[in-house]
Design a protein around this motif. Structure first.
Motif, short mmCIF file in Angstrom:
data_model
loop_
_atom_site.label_atom_id
_atom_site.label_comp_id
_atom_site.label_asym_id
_atom_site.label_seq_id
_atom_site.Cartn_x
_atom_site.Cartn_y
_atom_site.Cartn_z
N LYS A 1 44.31 39.38 38.48
CA LYS A 1 44.97 40.01 36.98
C LYS A 1 43.78 40.67 36.51
O LYS A 1 44.18 41.77 35.59
CB LYS A 1 45.12 38.59 36.08
N GLU A 2 42.48 40.63 36.38
CA GLU A 2 41.42 41.31 36.28
C GLU A 2 41.23 42.40 37.03
O GLU A 2 40.83 43.59 36.53
CB GLU A 2 40.16 40.55 35.98
N TRP A 3 41.38 42.31 38.50
CA TRP A 3 41.16 43.46 39.27
C TRP A 3 42.14 44.74 39.15
O TRP A 3 41.83 45.70 39.12
CB TRP A 3 41.07 42.91 40.58
N GLU A 4 43.38 44.33 38.70
CA GLU A 4 44.35 45.10 38.46
C GLU A 4 44.12 46.23 37.31
O GLU A 4 44.47 47.28 37.29
CB GLU A 4 45.76 44.49 38.03
N SER A 45 45.52 45.12 56.89
CA SER A 45 46.08 44.86 55.70
C SER A 45 45.12 44.28 54.49
O SER A 45 45.68 44.76 53.33
CB SER A 45 46.78 43.34 56.12
N ILE A 46 43.94 44.20 54.52
CA ILE A 46 43.21 43.65 53.70
C ILE A 46 42.89 44.70 52.78
O ILE A 46 42.99 44.90 51.67
CB ILE A 46 41.96 42.89 54.21
N ALA A 47 42.40 45.88 53.48
CA ALA A 47 41.84 47.10 52.76
C ALA A 47 43.08 47.80 51.97
O ALA A 47 42.68 48.05 50.77
CB ALA A 47 41.23 48.06 53.80
N PRO A 48 44.14 48.17 52.44
CA PRO A 48 45.29 48.44 51.48
C PRO A 48 45.58 47.62 50.41
O PRO A 48 45.85 47.99 49.29
CB PRO A 48 46.17 48.72 52.61
N ALA A 49 45.76 46.19 50.76
CA ALA A 49 46.11 45.38 49.87
C ALA A 49 45.08 45.25 48.45
O ALA A 49 45.38 45.21 47.46
CB ALA A 49 46.06 43.77 50.40
N LEU A 50 43.81 45.15 48.87
CA LEU A 50 42.79 45.26 47.75
C LEU A 50 42.73 46.59 47.03
O LEU A 50 42.80 46.57 45.95
CB LEU A 50 41.33 44.81 48.48
N ALA A 51 43.04 47.65 47.71
CA ALA A 51 43.06 48.82 47.12
C ALA A 51 43.93 49.07 46.15
O ALA A 51 43.86 49.94 45.17
CB ALA A 51 42.75 50.01 48.37
N THR A 52 45.05 48.71 46.62
CA THR A 52 46.28 48.74 45.45
C THR A 52 46.29 47.83 44.57
O THR A 52 47.19 47.78 43.98
CB THR A 52 47.62 48.83 46.34
N GLY A 53 45.28 47.10 44.47
CA GLY A 53 45.06 46.05 43.11
C GLY A 53 45.52 44.51 43.70
O GLY A 53 45.79 43.80 42.33
#
Length: 490
Positions: free
Chosen positions: A59-62, A163-171
């Motif tokens: 919620k904060e990362w977004e 999967s991890i890098a795109p998932a984190l990068a997109t919030g």
């Protein structure tokens, strides 16, 4: 291991700690059996905490500025580059990777992380015309929330990071479960690098459970909206059924039975070289590995002779020797499964033209000739075993390639590039490489399969789309005519 003492822990809520499960997992070297570490497994309570942590942190990362998100991903790229030698060493020791394969895997990890670093700046929306007067249609691209990533043992670091890098990068927040045979290279080392890169605590969690204790909780838990799985088709089908029942989105990259088609006008030496590379890289333990080699009758005898001759020269054995190109399989069960299929194929009429041998978990190359009906052609070998099949025409070669439940990768060798492309277009598979071999992956290109080889696509904008959703928000700037309003006034 000396640099990162936390690598044999779970990583939950931003803390490195032992799991509270009832099992202690031994992590060993598949070549010599050396124990690399022991991990106390995660319980259902640990998994529940990991998901809650990911949800809260997300919620904060977004809300974090996209340039800041991108900077953290770029810092991770720098750390992967700086730690290359350690990462290669870990891959060799834990997954049995050869020096060549381990370096290729680290290159892939760096490339997908660098590409993902651009995603925060590409989370764009649209304003689209409306049928309704005075209305403005807006499309906002948003993270899905929390993603569950379940990784395999063969390319453990890359196939998790994909999967991890795109998932984190997109919030998004992430809960990662590695294969129990490669928990360090498939999870804890990745989490450690992201921790050092400055990712918020609790956003990325690693759990290493015993499935007998936790069942399907990773997929059935109510928090994750996307389940990204790389592994066998059997397990993928089970995960897909759960996702269908619970209305979750599955991204499934599954098995393959990939064919190399050598047409009558092909350069035979180039084709042989591709067949060696595509079959024996990482001992054939790659979903994209060649399983079947379909050769036109005009070239067949010469191809078989050259292929066998060169395969005998491949250095096999200790993966810590930089000259080794075939190292150990992941475990003894893999060897027993493969040898059983070879024996079955022989009974079905296949001929062994190069007979390998077994030394510990190391299997020397086997080459068979036969039809597409023998066990080694019908089943994904996931080992250093090739079946060469004779064909009489392009159409027969296409039919053989398509005679499989799988459709992941493949290759075509032809003297005319356009002839090769026209043949490739008729193969029902997600990827085909003309005048090359089947093991290709690039960070900007659509990667994925057809049929029983999976659902979804990785790479570039497609990865961004897989881990995000779109929300339509319309704005009515002028009062809209309403028959109900008019009738009410009357």
């Amino acid at each position: 291991m000396n640099t990162y003492p936390e690598l044999t822990k779970n990583y939950i809520s931003g803390k490195w700690r032992d799991g509270t499960g009832n099992t202690e997992l031994e992590v060993d070297n598949p070549y010599n059996g050396e124990i690399l570490g022991r991990i106390k497994t995660a319980s259902i309570d640990d998994i529940n905490e990991a998901y809650k942590s990911a949800k809260n942190a997300q919620k904060e990362w977004e809300k974090v500025n996209p340039f800041e998100k991108s900077s953290i991903l770029e810092k991770a790229v720098q750390l992967f580059q700086a730690r290359r030698d350690e990462l290669v060493d870990l891959l060799i020791k834990e997954s049995g990777s050869t020096y060549l394969k381990a370096n290729v895997e680290v290159d892939f990890v760096i490339a997908i992380t660098r590409e993902s670093a651009s995603f925060p700046l590409r989370m764009t929306g649209e304003i689209i015309p409306s049928l309704v007067a005075g209305k403005e249609n807006r499309l906002y691209r948003k993270p899905v929330g929390v993603v569950s990533v379940i990784g395999p043992f063969n390319f453990p670091m890359y196939l998790a990071q994909r999967s991890i890098a795109p998932a984190l990068a997109t919030g998004n927040g992430v809960v990662l479960k590695p294969d129990s045979q490669t928990p360090i290279t498939g999870a804890t080392i990745i989490a450690k690098i992201f921790e050092e890169a400055g990712i918020p605590k609790g956003l990325l969690n690693v759990v290493v459970p015993n499935r007998k204790e936790v069942g399907d909780i990773l997929m059935e838990h109510p928090i994750p909206r996307v389940i990204s799985f790389t592994g066998s088709t059997g397990v993928g089908r089970h995960i897909g059924e759960i996702c269908g029942r619970l209305i979750k989105k599955p991204i499934l990259e599954l098995g393959g039975n990939n064919a190399l088609l050598v047409l009558e006008d092909a350069n035979i030496d180039r084709a042989v070289n591709s067949a060696l590379f595509g079959k024996f890289l990482h001992n054939g333990q790659i979903c994209m590995s060649l399983n079947r080699i379909v050769v036109h009758e005009k070239l067949y005898d010469e191809f078989v002779e050259k292929y066998v001759t060169l395969a005998q020269k491949i250095k096999v054995g200790n993966p810590e020797d930089k000259e080794t190109l075939i190292g150990p399989l992941i475990n003894k069960n893999a060897i027993e499964r493969i040898l059983a299929d070879i024996e079955k194929a022989k009974k079905q009429g296949a001929e062994v033209v190069l007979e390998g041998k077994v030394e510990g978990n190391v299997l020397y190359p086997y080459i068979l000739t036969g039809t597409n009906d023998v066990a080694t052609a019908q089943n994904e070998m996931f080992g250093p075993v090739a079946t060469i099949i004779k064909c009489h025409s392009d159409q027969e070669a296409i039919d053989i390639a398509n005679d499989s439940q799988y459709g992941l990768s493949g290759a075509v060798h032809a003297g005319s590039i356009e002839r090769g492309v026209e043949v490739a277009k008729q193969i029902v598979t997600g990827m085909v490489h003309v005048n090359d071999q089947s093991v290709n992956d690039e960070p900007l290109i659509a990667f994925g399969g057809e049929k029983d080889s999976g659902i979804g696509r990785f790479g570039g904008i497609r990865s961004l789309h897989e881990f995000t959703t779109e929300q339509w928000i319309s704005v009515q700037r002028e009062e809209r005519e309403s028959p109900y309003h008019v009738n009410y006034l009357k």
